[in-house]
Design an enzyme around this catalytic site. Sequence first.
Site, PDB file in Angstrom:
ATOM      1  N   GLY A   8     120.799  46.610  75.064  1.00 55.06           N
ATOM      2  CA  GLY A   8     119.798  47.070  76.201  1.00 55.06           C
ATOM      3  C   GLY A   8     118.801  45.829  76.281  1.00 55.06           C
ATOM      4  CB  SER A  48     118.766  43.608  82.289  1.00 57.26           C
ATOM      5  OG  SER A  48     119.165  42.345  82.112  1.00 57.26           O
ATOM      6  CD  GLU A  57     125.263  38.266  75.285  1.00 62.40           C
ATOM      7  OE1 GLU A  57     124.363  38.699  74.268  1.00 62.40           O
ATOM      8  OE2 GLU A  57     125.297  38.615  76.520  1.00 62.40           O
ATOM      9  CD  GLU A  68     120.901  29.423  88.397  1.00 58.46           C
ATOM     10  OE1 GLU A  68     120.929  30.480  87.944  1.00 58.46           O
ATOM     11  OE2 GLU A  68     121.600  28.830  89.534  1.00 58.46           O
TER      12      GLU A  68
END
Lengths: 252, 363
Positions: free
Chosen positions: B110, B112, B228, B350
Amino acid sequence: MVNNEFLEPFEQMLGEVFPPAAVRAIEAGASDTGGGEAAMQAVEESGFLDALVAEDAGGAGLAIADVAPLWMALGRHAVPAPVGQTMIERAAGDSDTDKRANANALLRAALIAGAAGRLLDMAVAYANERVQFGKPIGKQQALQQNLAVMAQDVVAVRLAVELAASKGWPDMAQAATAKSVAAEAAPRIANTAHAVFGAIGISAEHDLGLYTRAIHRWRLEGGAETLWSRQLGAAVLASTQPSVDWVRETLF
Amino acid sequence: MRGLAEESVADMSLAQRSRSWSGFDAEFSRKLGQAGLLGLTLPTEYGGGGRGPFARFVVVEELLAAGAPVAAHWIADRQSAPLILNFGTEAQRQKYIPAICRGELLFCIGMSEPGSGSDLASVRTRAERTDEGWRLNGQKIWTTNSVHSDYMIALVRTSGTSDDRHRGLSQIIVDLKAPGVDIRPITDLAGDAHFSEVFFDNVELAEDALIGEEGGGWQQVVAELAFERSGPERIYSSIVLFDAWLAHLRGAGRSDPATTALVGGFMAKLAALRAMSLACTGQLAAGESPVVEASVVKDLGTAFEQALPLAIGDDLAAYPDEPVSEELQAALTFVTHIAPSFSLRGGTREILRGIIARGLGLR
């Protein structure tokens, strides 16, 4: 490959024999400096031209994996003399043209890797130094993003070279992998460096051009990304293996 | 290993296998657990394989190359279990890790929220201390596989406000079956529903829901993201499609120079990326946290994954008289449409380039 005892003395020698002024003179084919011959004589005396020659034949008996960092050092110094080519020539033996072509492709990829690393260092240092709009241009996100992409290309090229150099004299697939990755990335790397430096990087007096000219030359010598990718692709299509199996067995 | 992977995909269509690590099959994950192929990096005393990151790399690569449905155990095996091992108490390790290694305990992440995408430090979901533990209120979104998961490891605020940025954030293990948790799946543009909104309305959690240090959540998350971002799954999302295209070209006997060069160029890039991912694996194995290097792998790897469907589509369209199987067409369509997500999930392109720029000394 990381702790290479030969690298430091080799770089020191290159710094002495191939300072930017000497590189310019050799590139210009200046006969008043004896062209590259005097420089090659100095390299000859260092003994490094026999790096790949077997020990019982009077050479240093180094493996390709040990020599690849030296080739990258040649790129870092934009060396225009055939130092790496001579190493290959002396060790390649009689008439195996494929062996020579593959080794020379890996050499060009290593030269590109070295010059690319130097260009990244130069571009980052300049971006931190050059002030426009009241702050170093490296603080601008647009430049940061471009330099990050440049850094990725530099890492990819270096690792492709190290991979291809890790198993002795490269076969076609190893050479093609290194040269394809390096040649494809080379113009992007050179262009980003020029974009960061602006007009001063285009001037003849600035050293940037030494490295970008060299990178374009090495990209094309002996075939660029399309030629080597085509050879690699033909080998892939001729096999029946899925991609990951093929890569693992052929290149790792 | 290969037998298990092949067996798991035997009844799956090419388009299903193209879902790569979004494909969900809890039973397959349990089978992998029984075969000792989960938790390879974790100590044997917690039911792990005690083998390290390279063993995990081998298994993960094999699963991804086959297009096996790995989503059920993916997040727990990759980052939740290592996180709990590194920062959890002994009781938390015993409670979660052995069941993760058996493939029985499913985790989601969890991070975003509706108002917090790339600016992760602005999260507003809040856990307040109570006499018994924690009370959780707020909302997460784009939470992959939360609808199937047992637990979520959430990044939440435990003190201060959004203005405090990285300070006051903590990681909390949320039992998704607890009262007050509401999960609503979101359908994506390809028609799949792998991610969800998750609402927390006065969710009461025990004292031991906190993982690691209170206020240390940001540092823990940064370390977690190195796991990740550096793995083969950031290279292989389009690999099932790539192999199907190679099979098509071989079947059609195609050897035109443009296509051949395209194949070779992709293969050279694949080799370089694999070398880079292995180098990161080496750093993880040495106990390092290759944050910048992982960003390099992920950005270049996802660019490769995104280039493949576009180039393959263009190549096939250049030979309109050459029959393309429905399976290949369906896989191509799916990967083409979903590919933009490759450089969104797990940190945008980005943001990664910003991390690399910091590593270069520009920020």
